[in-house]
Write a protein that holds these residues in place. Structure first.
Motif, mmCIF file in Angstrom:
data_model
loop_
_atom_site.group_PDB
_atom_site.id
_atom_site.type_symbol
_atom_site.label_atom_id
_atom_site.label_comp_id
_atom_site.label_asym_id
_atom_site.label_seq_id
_atom_site.Cartn_x
_atom_site.Cartn_y
_atom_site.Cartn_z
ATOM 1 N N LEU A 74 1.832 16.303 95.574
ATOM 2 C CA LEU A 74 2.231 15.316 94.572
ATOM 3 C C LEU A 74 1.178 15.382 93.476
ATOM 4 C CD1 LEU A 74 2.990 12.421 97.067
ATOM 5 C CD2 LEU A 74 4.640 13.967 96.007
ATOM 6 N N MET A 75 1.634 15.548 92.242
ATOM 7 C CA MET A 75 0.666 15.675 91.162
ATOM 8 C C MET A 75 1.170 15.032 89.888
ATOM 9 S SD MET A 75 1.112 19.816 90.553
ATOM 10 C CE MET A 75 -0.446 20.005 89.832
ATOM 11 N N LEU A 76 0.219 14.584 89.092
ATOM 12 C CA LEU A 76 0.513 14.059 87.772
ATOM 13 C C LEU A 76 -0.181 14.972 86.781
ATOM 14 C CD1 LEU A 76 1.824 11.759 86.106
ATOM 15 C CD2 LEU A 76 -0.426 10.652 86.135
ATOM 16 N N LEU A 77 0.626 15.614 85.940
ATOM 17 C CA LEU A 77 0.094 16.509 84.916
ATOM 18 C C LEU A 77 0.115 15.800 83.567
ATOM 19 C CD1 LEU A 77 1.996 19.854 85.618
ATOM 20 C CD2 LEU A 77 -0.407 19.381 86.049
ATOM 21 N N GLN A 78 -0.967 15.918 82.833
ATOM 22 C CA GLN A 78 -0.944 15.502 81.435
ATOM 23 C C GLN A 78 -0.882 16.781 80.620
ATOM 24 O OE1 GLN A 78 -3.817 12.710 80.038
ATOM 25 N NE2 GLN A 78 -3.057 12.818 77.952
ATOM 26 N N ILE A 79 0.105 16.870 79.754
ATOM 27 C CA ILE A 79 0.340 18.077 78.976
ATOM 28 C C ILE A 79 0.192 17.729 77.504
ATOM 29 C CG2 ILE A 79 2.005 19.888 78.432
ATOM 30 C CD1 ILE A 79 3.236 19.228 81.260
ATOM 31 N N SER A 80 -0.653 18.476 76.815
ATOM 32 C CA SER A 80 -0.857 18.286 75.378
ATOM 33 C C SER A 80 -0.378 19.527 74.655
ATOM 34 C CB SER A 80 -2.335 18.053 75.065
ATOM 35 O OG SER A 80 -2.790 16.896 75.731
ATOM 36 N N LEU A 81 0.419 19.292 73.625
ATOM 37 C CA LEU A 81 0.947 20.406 72.840
ATOM 38 C C LEU A 81 0.032 20.659 71.653
ATOM 39 C CD1 LEU A 81 4.732 19.432 72.794
ATOM 40 C CD2 LEU A 81 3.516 20.871 74.440
ATOM 41 N N PRO A 82 -0.372 21.906 71.438
ATOM 42 C CA PRO A 82 -1.236 22.213 70.301
ATOM 43 C C PRO A 82 -0.456 22.125 68.988
ATOM 44 C CG PRO A 82 -0.638 24.217 71.456
ATOM 45 C CD PRO A 82 -0.075 23.077 72.248
ATOM 46 N N ASP A 93 -1.819 22.573 76.816
ATOM 47 C CA ASP A 93 -2.948 22.322 77.705
ATOM 48 C C ASP A 93 -2.453 21.480 78.877
ATOM 49 O OD1 ASP A 93 -5.715 22.241 78.522
ATOM 50 O OD2 ASP A 93 -5.687 20.141 77.918
ATOM 51 N N PHE A 94 -2.635 21.987 80.088
ATOM 52 C CA PHE A 94 -2.245 21.296 81.304
ATOM 53 C C PHE A 94 -3.494 20.722 81.953
ATOM 54 C CE2 PHE A 94 1.386 23.839 80.529
ATOM 55 C CZ PHE A 94 2.441 23.349 81.275
ATOM 56 N N HIS A 95 -3.473 19.434 82.233
ATOM 57 C CA HIS A 95 -4.599 18.773 82.899
ATOM 58 C C HIS A 95 -4.055 18.008 84.101
ATOM 59 C CE1 HIS A 95 -8.164 16.423 83.648
ATOM 60 N NE2 HIS A 95 -7.469 15.314 83.493
ATOM 61 N N ILE A 96 -4.648 18.221 85.259
ATOM 62 C CA ILE A 96 -4.220 17.513 86.460
ATOM 63 C C ILE A 96 -4.920 16.150 86.496
ATOM 64 C CG2 ILE A 96 -4.162 17.506 88.980
ATOM 65 C CD1 ILE A 96 -4.094 20.586 88.854
ATOM 66 N N VAL A 97 -4.145 15.086 86.339
ATOM 67 C CA VAL A 97 -4.694 13.734 86.369
ATOM 68 C C VAL A 97 -4.974 13.330 87.808
ATOM 69 C CG1 VAL A 97 -4.272 11.313 85.770
ATOM 70 C CG2 VAL A 97 -3.472 13.140 84.244
ATOM 71 N N TRP A 98 -4.028 13.571 88.690
ATOM 72 C CA TRP A 98 -4.250 13.388 90.125
ATOM 73 C C TRP A 98 -3.434 14.389 90.905
ATOM 74 C CZ3 TRP A 98 0.324 12.089 92.352
ATOM 75 C CH2 TRP A 98 1.173 11.202 91.720
ATOM 76 N N PHE A 99 -3.944 14.663 92.101
ATOM 77 C CA PHE A 99 -3.337 15.680 92.963
ATOM 78 C C PHE A 99 -3.598 15.293 94.407
ATOM 79 C CE2 PHE A 99 -3.582 19.518 95.516
ATOM 80 C CZ PHE A 99 -2.468 20.228 95.113
ATOM 81 N N ILE A 100 -2.571 15.348 95.217
ATOM 82 C CA ILE A 100 -2.735 15.048 96.637
ATOM 83 C C ILE A 100 -1.736 15.895 97.422
ATOM 84 C CG2 ILE A 100 -1.151 13.081 96.586
ATOM 85 C CD1 ILE A 100 -3.051 11.731 98.657
ATOM 86 N N VAL A 101 -2.178 16.363 98.573
ATOM 87 C CA VAL A 101 -1.303 17.090 99.488
ATOM 88 C C VAL A 101 -1.072 16.192 100.691
ATOM 89 C CG1 VAL A 101 -1.064 19.112 100.979
ATOM 90 C CG2 VAL A 101 -2.118 19.349 98.726
ATOM 91 N N VAL A 102 0.200 16.018 101.053
ATOM 92 C CA VAL A 102 0.550 15.155 102.183
ATOM 93 C C VAL A 102 1.434 15.910 103.159
ATOM 94 C CG1 VAL A 102 0.381 13.026 100.831
ATOM 95 C CG2 VAL A 102 2.577 14.196 101.000
ATOM 96 N N ASP A 103 1.443 15.410 104.384
ATOM 97 C CA ASP A 103 2.327 15.939 105.419
ATOM 98 C C ASP A 103 3.433 14.904 105.632
ATOM 99 O OD1 ASP A 103 3.632 16.821 107.676
ATOM 100 O OD2 ASP A 103 1.815 17.156 108.854
ATOM 101 N N PRO A 104 4.657 15.216 105.256
ATOM 102 C CA PRO A 104 5.726 14.226 105.375
ATOM 103 C C PRO A 104 6.063 13.868 106.827
ATOM 104 C CG PRO A 104 6.635 16.359 104.800
ATOM 105 C CD PRO A 104 5.137 16.492 104.753
ATOM 106 N N LEU A 105 5.570 14.659 107.776
ATOM 107 C CA LEU A 105 5.850 14.401 109.184
ATOM 108 C C LEU A 105 4.841 13.451 109.820
ATOM 109 C CD1 LEU A 105 6.722 18.067 110.167
ATOM 110 C CD2 LEU A 105 8.287 16.242 109.454
ATOM 111 N N GLU A 106 3.760 13.163 109.113
ATOM 112 C CA GLU A 106 2.707 12.276 109.622
ATOM 113 C C GLU A 106 2.860 10.887 109.020
ATOM 114 O OE1 GLU A 106 0.189 12.944 111.844
ATOM 115 O OE2 GLU A 106 1.114 14.905 112.166
ATOM 116 N N THR A 107 2.386 9.899 109.746
ATOM 117 C CA THR A 107 2.357 8.540 109.221
ATOM 118 C C THR A 107 0.917 8.127 108.984
ATOM 119 O OG1 THR A 107 2.339 7.634 111.442
ATOM 120 C CG2 THR A 107 4.493 7.828 110.365
#
Length: 167
Positions: A74-82, A93-107
């Motif tokens: 799951l990621m939030l990209l901030q994209i700026s157009l030149p 320009d692509f900048h990752i604001v937040w990024f997380i990897v999850v396992d949908p089978l786990e609680t």
């Protein structure tokens, strides 16, 4: 207009958000005025000096890790157009604001902090995205192609699992 297409594609979802600082309505008004009077140098200069357009895209990419393809990024990209994008070969320009990897089978219990199961090499990813845009896609609009299609196929090359995710 690529932004109109992105707004339409993600209209039903809370995925695409135009940053208010982009002042897109003002830019569209200036462009409409300029199309009526193409000799107006003042309008042309105002359009050229307009603040960069930026927006965010919230993405969900399944199969993001080579070690475990059930994991989801799951990621939030901030994209700026030149300025003058896409005509003059400058990639967004692509900048990752937040990024997380999850396992949908786990609680995750409510009293436990949510931890990512993987980390993204953002610098390497940004560099590759820029090269992909400049080498393959520009001068055509390329945000959708890069942010959805290309990232879905290649993100796993830039994700490293955290030690506690390797069971």
């Amino acid at each position: 207009d690529e932004l109109i297409a992105l707004e339409a594609m993600y209209a039903e979802e809370d995925t695409f958000r135009l940053c208010e600082s982009s002042k897109l309505d003002q830019l569209r008004e200036k462009v409409e005025e300029w199309q009526i009077d193409e000799d107006n140098q003042t309008l042309m200069l105002a359009i050229a000096k307009h603040v960069p357009i930026s927006f965010t895209l919230k993405l969900r990419i399944e199969g993001c890790c080579e070690e475990n393809d059930s994991f989801i990024a799951l990621m939030l990209l901030q994209i700026s157009l030149p300025p003058k994008y896409p005509l003059h070969g400058s990639a967004p320009d692509f900048h990752i604001v937040w990024f997380i990897v999850v396992d949908p089978l786990e609680t995750c219990n409510a009293n436990k902090p949510l931890e990512t199961l993987g980390y993204c090499d953002e610098l390497k990813l940004k560099d590759t995205i820029k090269r992909e845009a400049e080498g393959q896609l520009l001068p055509d609009p390329c945000v959708y192609e890069l942010a959805t299609t290309w990232l879905s196929e290649h993100l796993k090359e830039y994700v490293t699992l955290s030690p506690h995710a390797r069971k």
